[in-house]
Design a protein around this motif. Structure first.
Motif, PDB file in Angstrom:
ATOM      1  N   GLN A  62       0.832  -1.209   0.000  1.00 51.18           N
ATOM      2  CA  GLN A  62       0.000   0.000   0.000  1.00 51.18           C
ATOM      3  C   GLN A  62       0.867   1.260   0.000  1.00 51.18           C
ATOM      4  O   GLN A  62       0.610   2.212  -0.734  1.00 51.18           O
ATOM      5  N   GLU A  63       1.917   1.224   0.807  1.00 49.72           N
ATOM      6  CA  GLU A  63       2.810   2.381   0.873  1.00 49.72           C
ATOM      7  C   GLU A  63       3.524   2.580  -0.465  1.00 49.72           C
ATOM      8  O   GLU A  63       3.698   3.713  -0.921  1.00 49.72           O
ATOM      9  N   SER A  64       3.912   1.492  -1.091  1.00 48.92           N
ATOM     10  CA  SER A  64       4.598   1.593  -2.387  1.00 48.92           C
ATOM     11  C   SER A  64       3.708   2.266  -3.417  1.00 48.92           C
ATOM     12  O   SER A  64       4.170   3.092  -4.200  1.00 48.92           O
ATOM     13  N   LYS A  77      15.113   3.888  -2.124  1.00 50.88           N
ATOM     14  CA  LYS A  77      15.765   3.776  -0.818  1.00 50.88           C
ATOM     15  C   LYS A  77      14.763   3.252   0.225  1.00 50.88           C
ATOM     16  O   LYS A  77      15.061   2.371   1.024  1.00 50.88           O
ATOM     17  N   HIS A  78      13.574   3.798   0.175  1.00 54.65           N
ATOM     18  CA  HIS A  78      12.537   3.405   1.125  1.00 54.65           C
ATOM     19  C   HIS A  78      12.168   1.931   0.938  1.00 54.65           C
ATOM     20  O   HIS A  78      12.037   1.173   1.903  1.00 54.65           O
ATOM     21  N   SER A  79      12.043   1.522  -0.325  1.00 50.87           N
ATOM     22  CA  SER A  79      11.681   0.127  -0.609  1.00 50.87           C
ATOM     23  C   SER A  79      12.749  -0.832  -0.124  1.00 50.87           C
ATOM     24  O   SER A  79      12.455  -1.947   0.303  1.00 50.87           O
ATOM     25  N   GLU A  81      14.561  -0.465   2.502  1.00 46.32           N
ATOM     26  CA  GLU A  81      14.323  -0.637   3.950  1.00 46.32           C
ATOM     27  C   GLU A  81      13.217  -1.663   4.199  1.00 46.32           C
ATOM     28  O   GLU A  81      13.328  -2.513   5.075  1.00 46.32           O
ATOM     29  N   HIS A  82      12.154  -1.562   3.400  1.00 39.52           N
ATOM     30  CA  HIS A  82      11.045  -2.516   3.549  1.00 39.52           C
ATOM     31  C   HIS A  82      11.530  -3.931   3.257  1.00 39.52           C
ATOM     32  O   HIS A  82      11.191  -4.879   3.961  1.00 39.52           O
ATOM     33  N   ARG A  83      12.340  -4.050   2.192  1.00 38.02           N
ATOM     34  CA  ARG A  83      12.802  -5.382   1.796  1.00 38.02           C
ATOM     35  C   ARG A  83      13.705  -5.984   2.878  1.00 38.02           C
ATOM     36  O   ARG A  83      13.549  -7.141   3.267  1.00 38.02           O
ATOM     37  N   ASN A 117      10.912   3.648  14.677  1.00 37.25           N
ATOM     38  CA  ASN A 117      11.770   4.565  13.911  1.00 37.25           C
ATOM     39  C   ASN A 117      11.333   4.707  12.463  1.00 37.25           C
ATOM     40  O   ASN A 117      11.303   5.797  11.920  1.00 37.25           O
ATOM     41  N   HIS A 118      11.000   3.590  11.859  1.00 36.78           N
ATOM     42  CA  HIS A 118      10.626   3.636  10.452  1.00 36.78           C
ATOM     43  C   HIS A 118       9.351   4.475  10.258  1.00 36.78           C
ATOM     44  O   HIS A 118       9.285   5.339   9.396  1.00 36.78           O
ATOM     45  N   THR A 119       8.377   4.200  11.089  1.00 34.66           N
ATOM     46  CA  THR A 119       7.082   4.878  10.966  1.00 34.66           C
ATOM     47  C   THR A 119       7.173   6.366  11.296  1.00 34.66           C
ATOM     48  O   THR A 119       6.579   7.195  10.611  1.00 34.66           O
ATOM     49  N   LEU A 122      11.185   7.674   8.710  1.00 35.65           N
ATOM     50  CA  LEU A 122      11.245   7.472   7.253  1.00 35.65           C
ATOM     51  C   LEU A 122       9.887   7.657   6.591  1.00 35.65           C
ATOM     52  O   LEU A 122       9.779   8.267   5.527  1.00 35.65           O
ATOM     53  N   ASP A 123       8.842   7.118   7.217  1.00 37.32           N
ATOM     54  CA  ASP A 123       7.507   7.280   6.624  1.00 37.32           C
ATOM     55  C   ASP A 123       7.080   8.756   6.631  1.00 37.32           C
ATOM     56  O   ASP A 123       6.417   9.224   5.716  1.00 37.32           O
ATOM     57  N   ILE A 124       7.494   9.452   7.673  1.00 43.65           N
ATOM     58  CA  ILE A 124       7.142  10.877   7.759  1.00 43.65           C
ATOM     59  C   ILE A 124       7.775  11.657   6.594  1.00 43.65           C
ATOM     60  O   ILE A 124       7.232  12.660   6.133  1.00 43.65           O
TER      61      ILE A 124
END
Ligand SMILES: [Fe+2]
Ligand SMILES: [Fe+2]
Length: 142
Positions: A62-64, A77-79, A81-83, A117-119, A122-124
């Motif tokens: 959903q975020e992607s 870069k964000h992806s 981190e998810h991976r 931290n991620h939420t 990075l999500d911010i």
């Protein structure tokens, strides 16, 4: 008695996309469920680990979509981190299957830090990007 603290979602962590905020709250809840299980001395962590893996995959997808649709420049870069995080969760699952008795606590330490931290950082960052985009749309064209 040492009670392991919960992680708490607060409105200031909002990414201003309701479905994503809802998923973040749910992720915090699952981590807190894990805290409860470990506090109770339970070894039955499989349902929570599976829940988390499933829910994370839904959330990351959903975020992607949101990041791609808004041409977010740090998408790759964000992806990554998810991976990496998904890999880590799979490694936890393997440790669980191999009977690691300290796994619950190890997971709590890791998950609380990562998800928080991620939420909240990075999500911010993509949330700011979305807000900048929205602002640009509002600016009258010359
Ligand atoms: Fe997220
Ligand atoms: Fe994310």
């Amino acid at each position: 008695m040492n009670k392991i603290s919960y992680i708490k979602w607060e409105p200031k962590y909002s990414v201003h996309v309701e479905i994503l905020d809802e998923q973040h709250r749910k992720l915090f809840d699952i981590v807190n469920d894990l805290v409860d299980e470990v506090e109770m001395g339970s070894n039955q962590l499989l349902p929570i680990i599976s829940d988390l893996i499933d829910y994370l995959s839904v959330h990351f997808k959903q975020e992607s979509i949101v990041m791609m649709e808004s041409n977010y420049p740090s998408f790759t870069k964000h992806s990554r981190e998810h991976r990496d995080f998904t890999e880590k969760m799979k490694a936890f699952l393997q440790d669980y299957e191999q009977g690691d008795t300290e796994l619950g606590l190890k997971m709590i330490v890791f998950l609380k830090e990562w998800i928080f931290n991620h939420t909240t950082r990075l999500d911010i960052e993509y949330a700011h990007h979305l807000q900048d985009n929205a602002e640009k749309l509002k600016t009258p064209q010359e």
